[in-house]
Motif scaffolding. Structure first.
Motif, PDB file in Angstrom:
ATOM      1  N   MET A   1       0.827  -1.202   0.000  1.00  0.00           N
ATOM      2  CA  MET A   1       0.000   0.000   0.000  1.00  0.00           C
ATOM      3  C   MET A   1       0.865   1.257   0.000  1.00  0.00           C
ATOM      4  O   MET A   1       0.562   2.243  -0.700  1.00  0.00           O
ATOM      5  CB  MET A   1      -0.931  -0.006   1.218  1.00  0.00           C
ATOM      6  CG  MET A   1      -1.837   1.213   1.309  1.00  0.00           C
ATOM      7  SD  MET A   1      -3.002   1.119   2.674  1.00  0.00           S
ATOM      8  CE  MET A   1      -4.122  -0.129   2.041  1.00  0.00           C
ATOM      9  N   GLY A   2       1.951   1.244   0.784  1.00  0.00           N
ATOM     10  CA  GLY A   2       2.834   2.401   0.802  1.00  0.00           C
ATOM     11  C   GLY A   2       3.459   2.656  -0.558  1.00  0.00           C
ATOM     12  O   GLY A   2       3.560   3.810  -1.006  1.00  0.00           O
ATOM     13  N   LEU A   3       3.870   1.595  -1.232  1.00  0.00           N
ATOM     14  CA  LEU A   3       4.435   1.739  -2.571  1.00  0.00           C
ATOM     15  C   LEU A   3       3.394   2.289  -3.546  1.00  0.00           C
ATOM     16  O   LEU A   3       3.687   3.171  -4.375  1.00  0.00           O
ATOM     17  CB  LEU A   3       4.956   0.383  -3.044  1.00  0.00           C
ATOM     18  CG  LEU A   3       5.628   0.342  -4.425  1.00  0.00           C
ATOM     19  CD1 LEU A   3       6.869   1.213  -4.433  1.00  0.00           C
ATOM     20  CD2 LEU A   3       5.982  -1.094  -4.797  1.00  0.00           C
ATOM     21  N   MET A   4       2.157   1.776  -3.431  1.00  0.00           N
ATOM     22  CA  MET A   4       1.100   2.242  -4.321  1.00  0.00           C
ATOM     23  C   MET A   4       0.786   3.712  -4.072  1.00  0.00           C
ATOM     24  O   MET A   4       0.596   4.489  -5.018  1.00  0.00           O
ATOM     25  CB  MET A   4      -0.157   1.392  -4.107  1.00  0.00           C
ATOM     26  CG  MET A   4      -1.314   1.749  -5.025  1.00  0.00           C
ATOM     27  SD  MET A   4      -2.810   0.842  -4.623  1.00  0.00           S
ATOM     28  CE  MET A   4      -3.179   1.511  -3.005  1.00  0.00           C
TER      29      MET A   4
ATOM     30  N   MET B   1       2.404  10.604  -9.397  1.00  0.00           N
ATOM     31  CA  MET B   1       1.639  10.790 -10.631  1.00  0.00           C
ATOM     32  C   MET B   1       0.580  11.878 -10.461  1.00  0.00           C
ATOM     33  O   MET B   1       0.409  12.737 -11.354  1.00  0.00           O
ATOM     34  CB  MET B   1       0.973   9.465 -11.033  1.00  0.00           C
ATOM     35  CG  MET B   1       1.943   8.382 -11.457  1.00  0.00           C
ATOM     36  SD  MET B   1       1.088   6.813 -11.828  1.00  0.00           S
ATOM     37  CE  MET B   1      -0.019   7.335 -13.134  1.00  0.00           C
ATOM     38  N   ALA B   2      -0.144  11.866  -9.332  1.00  0.00           N
ATOM     39  CA  ALA B   2      -1.202  12.855  -9.121  1.00  0.00           C
ATOM     40  C   ALA B   2      -0.634  14.260  -9.016  1.00  0.00           C
ATOM     41  O   ALA B   2      -1.245  15.227  -9.503  1.00  0.00           O
ATOM     42  CB  ALA B   2      -1.988  12.499  -7.856  1.00  0.00           C
TER      43      ALA B   2
ATOM     44  N   THR C   1      -4.571  13.430   0.037  1.00  0.00           N
ATOM     45  CA  THR C   1      -5.799  13.430  -0.756  1.00  0.00           C
ATOM     46  C   THR C   1      -6.140  12.028  -1.231  1.00  0.00           C
ATOM     47  O   THR C   1      -7.315  11.623  -1.230  1.00  0.00           O
ATOM     48  CB  THR C   1      -5.641  14.369  -1.955  1.00  0.00           C
ATOM     49  OG1 THR C   1      -5.331  15.694  -1.495  1.00  0.00           O
ATOM     50  CG2 THR C   1      -6.920  14.408  -2.777  1.00  0.00           C
ATOM     51  N   LEU C   2      -5.132  11.270  -1.618  1.00  0.00           N
ATOM     52  CA  LEU C   2      -5.374   9.891  -2.050  1.00  0.00           C
ATOM     53  C   LEU C   2      -5.867   9.021  -0.883  1.00  0.00           C
ATOM     54  O   LEU C   2      -6.681   8.118  -1.087  1.00  0.00           O
ATOM     55  CB  LEU C   2      -4.100   9.303  -2.646  1.00  0.00           C
ATOM     56  CG  LEU C   2      -3.662   9.904  -3.986  1.00  0.00           C
ATOM     57  CD1 LEU C   2      -2.329   9.308  -4.420  1.00  0.00           C
ATOM     58  CD2 LEU C   2      -4.721   9.687  -5.053  1.00  0.00           C
TER      59      LEU C   2
ATOM     60  N   SER D   1      -7.184   0.293  -4.191  1.00  0.00           N
ATOM     61  CA  SER D   1      -6.905   0.614  -2.786  1.00  0.00           C
ATOM     62  C   SER D   1      -8.047   0.217  -1.861  1.00  0.00           C
ATOM     63  O   SER D   1      -7.819  -0.357  -0.792  1.00  0.00           O
ATOM     64  CB  SER D   1      -6.615   2.107  -2.638  1.00  0.00           C
ATOM     65  OG  SER D   1      -7.760   2.875  -3.007  1.00  0.00           O
ATOM     66  N   THR D   2      -9.274   0.509  -2.262  1.00  0.00           N
ATOM     67  CA  THR D   2     -10.411   0.288  -1.366  1.00  0.00           C
ATOM     68  C   THR D   2     -10.941  -1.136  -1.439  1.00  0.00           C
ATOM     69  O   THR D   2     -11.188  -1.772  -0.405  1.00  0.00           O
ATOM     70  CB  THR D   2     -11.547   1.280  -1.697  1.00  0.00           C
ATOM     71  OG1 THR D   2     -11.042   2.610  -1.609  1.00  0.00           O
ATOM     72  CG2 THR D   2     -12.711   1.101  -0.727  1.00  0.00           C
TER      73      THR D   2
END
Length: 286
Positions: free
Chosen positions: A150-153, A160-161, A182-183, A218-219
């Motif tokens: 998750m940290g890498l993602m 990118m954002a 925000t992510l 993610s969710t």
């Protein structure tokens, strides 16, 4: 000398009685009831109206409960001695009660709010809660891998954002830290449409091609991996305990069968000896 011997003989008996008392089902129910009562009183102390009318009573009850918890802890230490300090749940209870006795005046006033930690003693008293906590601790290695994923993602998606939406939505994606925060909000689905997606869509109609895959991964994927690891750990722990119980039951059955076989063999030997004596008597008479 006789007095010393009688005292030494009495001590193990007293510890055994104390151990039987603190491990009895009735005693555990009383402790659970006191913890729940303490939870109610601590909750009532947060109300100014209740404290204005019943403040001294609630403080008296809280002090009395702390004394009872301390006496219960001292009884367990007396009963189990060194074994108590080798039990992680015993150390947990000792820390919780010790924090409750810490002075709460002056700079240490924050410790008064930590009294609510006594409610967490339900984790050490209720076996089902202990099983859940044990399963969660056993799942930590697997959860660590998911946290790393998750940290890498989040890092890759944050970079990118920031590059994609930093200029058009600077309040949300102006820096890497803002983008990651925000992510995270996007992952929780808290106001994600109005606060995050719509401002980005005003300048980037294709923004959904970034946000929708991120939400799905993610969710609906990563978070469910957490649940899967915990559920698997609980199932494994349950199967291990069932296997241990089955092994103990089988061992008891084998022991009983062995004892019965030994008794049968002894009885058969006695019958053979009796027949030999009868045969010898008949031979003498003949």
């Amino acid at each position: 000398m006789q007095e010393v011997l009688s005292t030494q003989d009495l001590a193990p008996t007293s510890r055994a009685r104390a151990a039987r008392l603190v491990t009895s089902e009735g005693f555990q129910r009383v402790v659970v009831g006191l913890i729940l009562l303490n939870a109610v009183t601590l909750g009532l102390e947060t109300s100014d109206t209740v404290m204005a009318g019943f403040g001294p009573v609630l403080e008296f009850i809280d002090g009395a409960l702390l004394l009872l918890f301390t006496a219960e802890l001292a009884l367990r230490i007396f009963a189990f001695r060194g074994r108590f300090f080798r039990d992680p749940w015993g150390i947990f209870d000792l820390l919780v009660i010790g924090i409750s006795w810490a002075p709460s005046g002056g700079d240490l006033a924050v410790l008064r709010s930590l009294r609510v930690l006594r409610v967490l003693r339900l984790l050490s008293v209720v076996p089902s809660l202990r099983n859940v906590v044990g399963a969660m601790l056993a799942a930590l290695p697997g959860m660590g891998s998911i946290v790393l994923l998750m940290g890498l993602m989040f890092y890759v998606s944050g970079v990118m954002a920031t590059k994609l939406f930093g200029e058009s939505v600077p309040e949300k994606f102006g820096s890497l830290g803002d983008s990651i925060f925000t992510l995270f909000q996007l992952m929780t689905l808290e106001g994600w449409v109005d606060d995050i997606v719509k401002p980005a869509l005003e300048n980037h109609p294709w923004a959904l091609l970034f946000f929708i895959p991120f939400i799905v991964i993610s969710t609906f994927v990563v978070l469910n991996l957490f649940l899967g690891v915990i559920v698997e750990s609980i199932q494994t722990l349950r199967e291990t305990r069932e296997s241990a119980d089955a092994g103990a039951a089988q061992a008891a059955t084998d022991a009983a069968a062995s004892a019965a076989h030994a008794d049968s063999g002894m009885l058969l030997s006695e019958l053979r000896a009796l027949r030999a004596e009868v045969a010898a008597l008949r031979a003498e008479r003949g």
